[in-house]
Each structure stands twice: as C-alpha cells, then as structure tokens.
Design an enzyme around this catalytic site. Structure first.
Site, mmCIF file in Angstrom:
data_model
loop_
_atom_site.group_PDB
_atom_site.id
_atom_site.type_symbol
_atom_site.label_atom_id
_atom_site.label_comp_id
_atom_site.label_asym_id
_atom_site.label_seq_id
_atom_site.Cartn_x
_atom_site.Cartn_y
_atom_site.Cartn_z
ATOM 1 N NE ARG A 266 7.111 -27.687 -5.850
ATOM 2 C CZ ARG A 266 6.429 -26.557 -5.665
ATOM 3 N NH1 ARG A 266 5.929 -25.920 -6.703
ATOM 4 N NH2 ARG A 266 6.259 -26.058 -4.448
ATOM 5 C CG HIS B 97 -3.316 -29.673 -2.266
ATOM 6 N ND1 HIS B 97 -3.216 -29.253 -3.571
ATOM 7 C CD2 HIS B 97 -3.569 -28.561 -1.524
ATOM 8 C CE1 HIS B 97 -3.389 -27.933 -3.623
ATOM 9 N NE2 HIS B 97 -3.617 -27.487 -2.392
ATOM 10 C CE1 TYR C 97 0.433 -27.088 -4.058
ATOM 11 C CE2 TYR C 97 2.796 -27.427 -4.184
ATOM 12 C CZ TYR C 97 1.644 -27.330 -3.436
ATOM 13 O OH TYR C 97 1.703 -27.466 -2.070
ATOM 14 C CG HIS D 105 -4.526 -23.956 -5.456
ATOM 15 N ND1 HIS D 105 -3.162 -23.903 -5.602
ATOM 16 C CD2 HIS D 105 -4.740 -24.203 -4.137
ATOM 17 C CE1 HIS D 105 -2.577 -24.093 -4.428
ATOM 18 N NE2 HIS D 105 -3.514 -24.286 -3.528
ATOM 19 C CD GLU E 123 -5.822 -24.310 -0.609
ATOM 20 O OE1 GLU E 123 -5.035 -23.766 0.191
ATOM 21 O OE2 GLU E 123 -5.512 -25.276 -1.327
ATOM 22 C CG ASP F 192 -4.886 -21.643 3.532
ATOM 23 O OD1 ASP F 192 -4.478 -20.700 4.246
ATOM 24 O OD2 ASP F 192 -4.130 -22.531 3.111
ATOM 25 C CG HIS G 73 -4.636 -19.311 1.050
ATOM 26 N ND1 HIS G 73 -4.849 -20.446 0.299
ATOM 27 C CD2 HIS G 73 -3.300 -19.270 1.272
ATOM 28 C CE1 HIS G 73 -3.700 -21.062 0.085
ATOM 29 N NE2 HIS G 73 -2.741 -20.372 0.681
ATOM 30 C CG HIS H 46 -5.324 -26.148 3.835
ATOM 31 N ND1 HIS H 46 -5.132 -25.906 2.488
ATOM 32 C CD2 HIS H 46 -5.471 -27.483 3.958
ATOM 33 C CE1 HIS H 46 -5.180 -27.052 1.834
ATOM 34 N NE2 HIS H 46 -5.392 -28.019 2.712
ATOM 35 C CG ASP I 94 -0.225 -19.037 -0.821
ATOM 36 O OD1 ASP I 94 -0.118 -19.276 0.402
ATOM 37 O OD2 ASP I 94 -0.535 -19.906 -1.659
ATOM 38 C CG HIS J 201 1.134 -21.258 4.249
ATOM 39 N ND1 HIS J 201 0.767 -22.547 3.974
ATOM 40 C CD2 HIS J 201 0.338 -20.474 3.477
ATOM 41 C CE1 HIS J 201 -0.200 -22.554 3.077
ATOM 42 N NE2 HIS J 201 -0.475 -21.301 2.757
ATOM 43 C CD GLU K 168 -1.764 -26.466 3.078
ATOM 44 O OE1 GLU K 168 -1.972 -27.246 2.148
ATOM 45 O OE2 GLU K 168 -2.086 -25.254 3.046
#
Length: 279
Positions: free
Chosen positions: A37, A69, A72, A109, A145, A179, A182, A216, A229, A231, A261
């Site tokens: 982040r 990964h 973000y 992403h 992804e 994923d 997703h 994922h 989104d 999980h 995840e």
C-alpha cells in the site's frame, strides 16, 4: 502434482516468507516484496536476497511455485498520464525485485479505466505498459489476474484478458492468474461439474490453458455475478466445497502454484490439508 499454499507474511523481511510457508505445510506460496500500500520501498539488501534464497532452498519449495503480487496502488491502465507513468515505473521495480530473488511470477491486477476512458482504450494502455516493462526487465513473467468486475476494473471477462494478451509482443513472459472468487463474482459459475467444465472449456477456447501460470483459491462472500471482490474461507462462501474438488482433481492444474488468499490465516494449514484430501 498439485502445489498449494497461501499468501504469507513478509513481516521482518522477505526472507521470512519461505519460513512462514513451511509453518503451514505449503508446497507453494504467495508474497509481496514490499509494503503493498506504499509507492516507495527500500531496495532489497544483499542479506534479504541471500537469506531468502537459502530459506527457500531449505523449505524445498521450488522458485517456480512462488507467486509475487504487485502493489495495490499500481494502475497501468489509468487514463491519467502521470499516474500511469508512475505505475509503470513501480511495476518495473516490482519485476526487478522478483528477478533479484530468483523468482519469475509477478501477478498484477490489469488496471482500471476510472470511468474516464473506454474499456478498449484502457486495454490498449495496459498492453502498451506491459510491453514497456518486459523490454527493460529480463525474466519476470507478468501474470494478469482475473478480476471480479468491481468498480471500473478491467479483466473480469476472459475476452478482456485475451484482448490484452493480443497487444503483447513477448507472449513467453505473460500469463494469467485465475482467481476462483473473482471469476465467480464476475459471473462464471463453477458448480455443478458440468457447468465447471463449460467454464473451463470457455477459458481454453478464449485464452488457453497454456497461459494459466497461477491460481488464487478463494471462496466468495457474495453470490455469483455480484461484481464484488470479497474472499471467504474454503467451503464457507457461495462457491462451496465442490468447485475446489473439481480443481484439485483437474489435471490441467498440475504443476501450477495455487495460492489461498482466504481471510483466516489461522486455518490456512487446515485448508491446505483439506484441498490435498480432494486430490
């Protein structure tokens, strides 16, 4: 053989990721190489790099089964020039960090159009950005992804992902990270088995399993086609147990790192054991 793990912590340094993976009996794992982040990060030190490689060897997990990964914050499909350029620079840095660690797989992403440009233009920008990153890096593979379709995110249909791939000059260094949460949230059903087979047949026809480089494994807190989104732990969401049985018994998922995840890291070890029981 199936290779299953979880996205583990790098708290205290990236070198701790293989140790954390061992603790949950993982045969694969996901990780960040920096704070996901924040834009800036300290360079990896020689100690970080060497210790990571030693710990990875001792874990007996192959570098091919480690999935990094990216941040973000990165949006290589941004309609804003400065934001997109900043994202490309950040993605290059992420790719080089992957290479420093002796890894290859970097999941991202695809990008977001922010409702300021068309999806087609956003896809074109994503393709151009990936080509730029591949030109200035050596071995990192960029894995797009599948997304849930939340907000203005691109990559929620197999057709969109295929269109991005059509812009790429070096297809040997790109791939897809599928994923389960997703694609379900985007409208692709995975239950019952006949429907699962239809979805996978569509993936093969549109993209091709040769591009599937990582998975994922996540259940979903929301119903199919929710475009959300969120999980959930395996078997506790709207996907349920059965689709994970299908995947674990599907030979097309052999030798591909499959990464949990799911939200409760205290049960990752149990979830991994459960998934292997299906195989």
């Amino acid at each position: 053989m199936k290779y299953v793990g979880a996205h583990v912590s790098i708290s205290g340094g990236v070198e701790n990721a293989p140790i954390n993976a061992q603790k949950i009996d993982a045969t694969a794992f996901g990780m960040f190489t920096k704070n996901q982040r924040q834009w800036n990060a300290k360079p990896l030190t020689e100690y970080n790099i060497n210790s990571f490689k030693i710990n990875l060897t001792e874990s007996k997990i192959s570098p091919d089964h480690v999935v990094v990964h990216d941040s973000y914050l990165i949006n290589i499909g941004s309609p804003k020039y400065e934001a997109r350029e900043k994202s490309i620079i950040a993605l290059i840095d992420e790719a080089k960090r992957v290479e420093q660690l002796g890894l290859t797989k970097l999941v991202l992403h695809p990008g977001s159009h922010l409702k300021q440009i068309t999806e087609k233009k956003c896809i074109e920008l994503i393709g151009d950005a990936i080509n730029t990153v591949l030109q200035v890096t050596e071995s990192a593979e960029l894995l797009l992804e599948t997304t849930a379709g939340q907000g203005s995110n691109i990559g929620y249909t197999f057709n969109q992902l295929q269109e991005i791939l059509s812009y790429i000059n070096n297809l040997n260094r790109v791939g897809i990270c599928l994923d389960t949460c997703h694609i379900f949230s985007a409208g692709y059903n995975l239950e019952p088995v006949a429907t699962y087979n239809d979805t996978m047949a569509l993936f093969e026809k549109t993209i091709g399993f040769k591009f599937l480089k990582a998975v994922h494994l996540n259940d979903s807190k929301n119903e199919i086609n929710s475009k959300k989104d969120r999980h959930e732990s395996i078997g506790d969401g709207y996907l349920g147990i059965e689709p994970f049985k299908y995947i674990m018994q599907d030979t097309r998922f052999e030798n591909i790192p499959m990464i949990l995840e799911t939200p409760n890291n205290e049960i990752w070890k149990d979830e991994i054991k459960l998934l292997y029981s299906f195989a």
